[in-house]
Scaffold this motif. Structure first.
Motif, PDB file in Angstrom:
ATOM      1  N   ALA A 275       0.824  -1.205   0.000  1.00 39.70           N
ATOM      2  CA  ALA A 275       0.000   0.000   0.000  1.00 39.70           C
ATOM      3  C   ALA A 275       0.858   1.255   0.000  1.00 39.70           C
ATOM      4  O   ALA A 275       0.552   2.238  -0.694  1.00 39.70           O
ATOM      5  CB  ALA A 275      -0.935  -0.004   1.207  1.00 39.70           C
ATOM      6  N   THR A 276       1.946   1.238   0.763  1.00 39.54           N
ATOM      7  CA  THR A 276       2.848   2.398   0.809  1.00 39.54           C
ATOM      8  C   THR A 276       3.455   2.677  -0.556  1.00 39.54           C
ATOM      9  O   THR A 276       3.510   3.832  -1.014  1.00 39.54           O
ATOM     10  CB  THR A 276       3.968   2.146   1.835  1.00 39.54           C
ATOM     11  N   ILE A 277       3.899   1.625  -1.238  1.00 44.25           N
ATOM     12  CA  ILE A 277       4.516   1.784  -2.562  1.00 44.25           C
ATOM     13  C   ILE A 277       3.494   2.249  -3.586  1.00 44.25           C
ATOM     14  O   ILE A 277       3.760   3.150  -4.399  1.00 44.25           O
ATOM     15  CB  ILE A 277       5.165   0.460  -2.996  1.00 44.25           C
ATOM     16  N   LEU A 278       2.305   1.663  -3.559  1.00 46.16           N
ATOM     17  CA  LEU A 278       1.272   2.044  -4.531  1.00 46.16           C
ATOM     18  C   LEU A 278       0.820   3.481  -4.321  1.00 46.16           C
ATOM     19  O   LEU A 278       0.564   4.208  -5.294  1.00 46.16           O
ATOM     20  CB  LEU A 278       0.080   1.085  -4.423  1.00 46.16           C
ATOM     21  N   LEU A 313     -11.752   2.999   2.244  1.00 43.68           N
ATOM     22  CA  LEU A 313     -11.966   1.716   1.584  1.00 43.68           C
ATOM     23  C   LEU A 313     -11.101   0.623   2.194  1.00 43.68           C
ATOM     24  O   LEU A 313     -11.527  -0.529   2.275  1.00 43.68           O
ATOM     25  CB  LEU A 313     -11.667   1.846   0.081  1.00 43.68           C
ATOM     26  N   SER A 314      -9.892   0.974   2.650  1.00 42.07           N
ATOM     27  CA  SER A 314      -9.030  -0.029   3.280  1.00 42.07           C
ATOM     28  C   SER A 314      -9.640  -0.522   4.590  1.00 42.07           C
ATOM     29  O   SER A 314      -9.591  -1.717   4.903  1.00 42.07           O
ATOM     30  CB  SER A 314      -7.636   0.556   3.522  1.00 42.07           C
ATOM     31  N   GLY A 315     -10.218   0.403   5.359  1.00 42.62           N
ATOM     32  CA  GLY A 315     -10.911  -0.004   6.576  1.00 42.62           C
ATOM     33  C   GLY A 315     -12.132  -0.853   6.274  1.00 42.62           C
ATOM     34  O   GLY A 315     -12.420  -1.827   6.975  1.00 42.62           O
ATOM     35  N   LEU A 316     -12.837  -0.496   5.196  1.00 40.66           N
ATOM     36  CA  LEU A 316     -14.008  -1.273   4.786  1.00 40.66           C
ATOM     37  C   LEU A 316     -13.603  -2.662   4.328  1.00 40.66           C
ATOM     38  O   LEU A 316     -14.293  -3.650   4.639  1.00 40.66           O
ATOM     39  CB  LEU A 316     -14.737  -0.528   3.668  1.00 40.66           C
ATOM     40  N   ALA A 317     -12.489  -2.759   3.599  1.00 37.42           N
ATOM     41  CA  ALA A 317     -12.016  -4.060   3.128  1.00 37.42           C
ATOM     42  C   ALA A 317     -11.694  -4.993   4.292  1.00 37.42           C
ATOM     43  O   ALA A 317     -12.031  -6.182   4.280  1.00 37.42           O
ATOM     44  CB  ALA A 317     -10.786  -3.866   2.243  1.00 37.42           C
ATOM     45  N   TRP A 334      -8.166  -6.832  -2.689  1.00 37.62           N
ATOM     46  CA  TRP A 334      -8.871  -6.310  -3.856  1.00 37.62           C
ATOM     47  C   TRP A 334      -8.627  -4.818  -4.040  1.00 37.62           C
ATOM     48  O   TRP A 334      -8.580  -4.319  -5.179  1.00 37.62           O
ATOM     49  CB  TRP A 334     -10.378  -6.582  -3.753  1.00 37.62           C
ATOM     50  N   LEU A 335      -8.434  -4.087  -2.949  1.00 37.96           N
ATOM     51  CA  LEU A 335      -8.205  -2.651  -3.057  1.00 37.96           C
ATOM     52  C   LEU A 335      -6.833  -2.369  -3.677  1.00 37.96           C
ATOM     53  O   LEU A 335      -6.705  -1.498  -4.549  1.00 37.96           O
ATOM     54  CB  LEU A 335      -8.308  -2.002  -1.676  1.00 37.96           C
ATOM     55  N   GLU A 336      -5.813  -3.105  -3.235  1.00 37.06           N
ATOM     56  CA  GLU A 336      -4.491  -2.926  -3.836  1.00 37.06           C
ATOM     57  C   GLU A 336      -4.497  -3.329  -5.312  1.00 37.06           C
ATOM     58  O   GLU A 336      -3.840  -2.689  -6.144  1.00 37.06           O
ATOM     59  CB  GLU A 336      -3.449  -3.752  -3.061  1.00 37.06           C
ATOM     60  N   LEU A 337      -5.218  -4.412  -5.623  1.00 32.65           N
ATOM     61  CA  LEU A 337      -5.316  -4.825  -7.028  1.00 32.65           C
ATOM     62  C   LEU A 337      -6.023  -3.767  -7.867  1.00 32.65           C
ATOM     63  O   LEU A 337      -5.639  -3.513  -9.018  1.00 32.65           O
ATOM     64  CB  LEU A 337      -6.070  -6.163  -7.125  1.00 32.65           C
TER      65      LEU A 337
END
Length: 360
Positions: A275-278, A313-317, A334-337
């Motif tokens: 997540a940090t890199i993206l 969205l990350s909290g929701l995931a 799925w969020l990172e994808l």
């Protein structure tokens, strides 16, 4: 080329250092204010307060670091773009792919640090903070209590009052102690009391009481109990502090678990480096506009909205995995994808535009 690599890395790391220090200072100040409002100093003291602030700041670093890197990429490369330095760099034969690699040389180490904090430092900090929080809620530390005041806690269901107190020998008079238990409640009244510091033989906090009565009230029994005592030692049971909590569990423990909540927590920890890199690559897209088209305020606003959307969205995931709305696959990934897919589409569109300009 190495000189340019170092130059771009410096332009990112300088604002990163400033932003992370500011975020840490703001978060520590906010945590201190909340703990002071909760009267933590009256049960744990100043040292306990500072320790809790430090622990909560360590826990927050897994979120603060990606934010700081995201902002620093926008600020650093945004300045280079505004001053047309990126155009000069491109004119030297350095492609956009090379600039992406330069950003990755900064983002990957920062992402690894974020992952280490999330997988190892954060669980340890949660474990220690849970113990301190429980002590603040449950410990009968009358040395810091003042006479004529009620001290209570909604979490532990405890209320304490002392009528008088001698600060010289810490002797107290007219003690009232009430605690609400799952199946009963207990009222203790004593004429005198004295806090006893834990010793090597018994490290539990306890208090010596004299000339008092204990009332045990239960809803199931027809007659309540009453115990009158001359002298008594009252121990505080803090064994519940060590109960399992997934945020404080080791990564290895979570890996061996098949519970949805543990799986969600494990996947959250593992996803922090990616997540940090993206997020750093997403920030890079805001610097690809032409210098004359740059609108700083609008760029910052859009960047803030995108990060807020990602954070929610990350909290929701994670919640969806905990509640088994989504299985362990794709889990929180799925969020990172989705972010990776968006970056690929953006790169393809940007390359297509570049080819079109070259044909003209």
């Amino acid at each position: 080329m190495k000189l340019i690599d170092r130059y771009i890395a410096r332009e990112i790391m300088l604002p990163f250092t400033v932003v992370i220090l500011i975020l840490i200072g703001l978060f520590a100040s906010f945590s201190s204010a909340r703990l002071l409002a909760g009267a933590v100093t009256e049960t744990l003291g100043i040292s306990g307060l500072l320790q809790l602030v430090l622990l909560r700041t360590l826990i927050a670093l897994e979120v603060l670091i990606p934010i700081a890197l995201y902002i620093s990429v926008i600020i650093g490369l945004g300045r280079l773009n505004k001053d047309q330095e990126l155009n000069v760099i491109r004119s030297m034969g350095i492609s956009g792919s090379r600039i992406v690699l330069m950003v990755l040389t900064v983002a990957i180490p920062v992402g690894i640090v974020s992952g280490m904090l999330s997988s190892y430092v954060r669980p340890w900090a949660y474990g220690v903070s849970y113990i301190l929080d429980a002590q603040a809620e449950a410990e009968l530390n009358t040395n810091r209590f003042q006479a004529g005041r009620f001290y209570g806690s909604e979490k532990s269901g405890r209320v304490i009052y002392m009528g008088n107190k001698d600060e010289t020998d810490k002797q107290m008079q007219n003690i009232f102690h009430y605690i609400q238990k799952p199946d009963s409640s207990e009222i203790l009244i004593a004429k005198q009391a004295r806090q006893v510091q834990p010793t090597a033989k018994d490290d539990r906090p306890h208090i010596q009481l004299s000339e008092g009565i204990i009332y045990r009230l239960t809803s199931s029994a027809s007659i309540d109990d009453m115990v009158q005592f001359k002298n008594m030692i009252y121990f505080i049971d803090n064994d519940f502090v060590m109960n399992y909590r997934r945020k404080a569990a080791t990564t290895r423990t979570l890996w061996e678990s098949d519970l949805p909540r543990d799986i969600a927590e494990l996947q959250w920890r593992i996803s922090r480096p990616l997540a940090t890199i993206l997020l750093a690559l997403v920030a890079l897209t805001f610097t690809q506009t032409a210098p004359r088209q740059d609108k700083t305020e609008r760029t910052y606003l859009i960047a803030a909205l995108i990060f807020a959307a990602y954070y929610n969205l990350s909290g929701l995931a994670r919640t969806w995995v905990e509640q088994e709305i989504i299985g362990s696959i794709p889990g929180v990934w799925w969020l990172e994808l989705l972010m990776l897919l968006g970056l690929v589409i953006y790169a393809l569109i940007a390359r297509q535009k570049q080819f079109s300009r070259q044909k003209r």
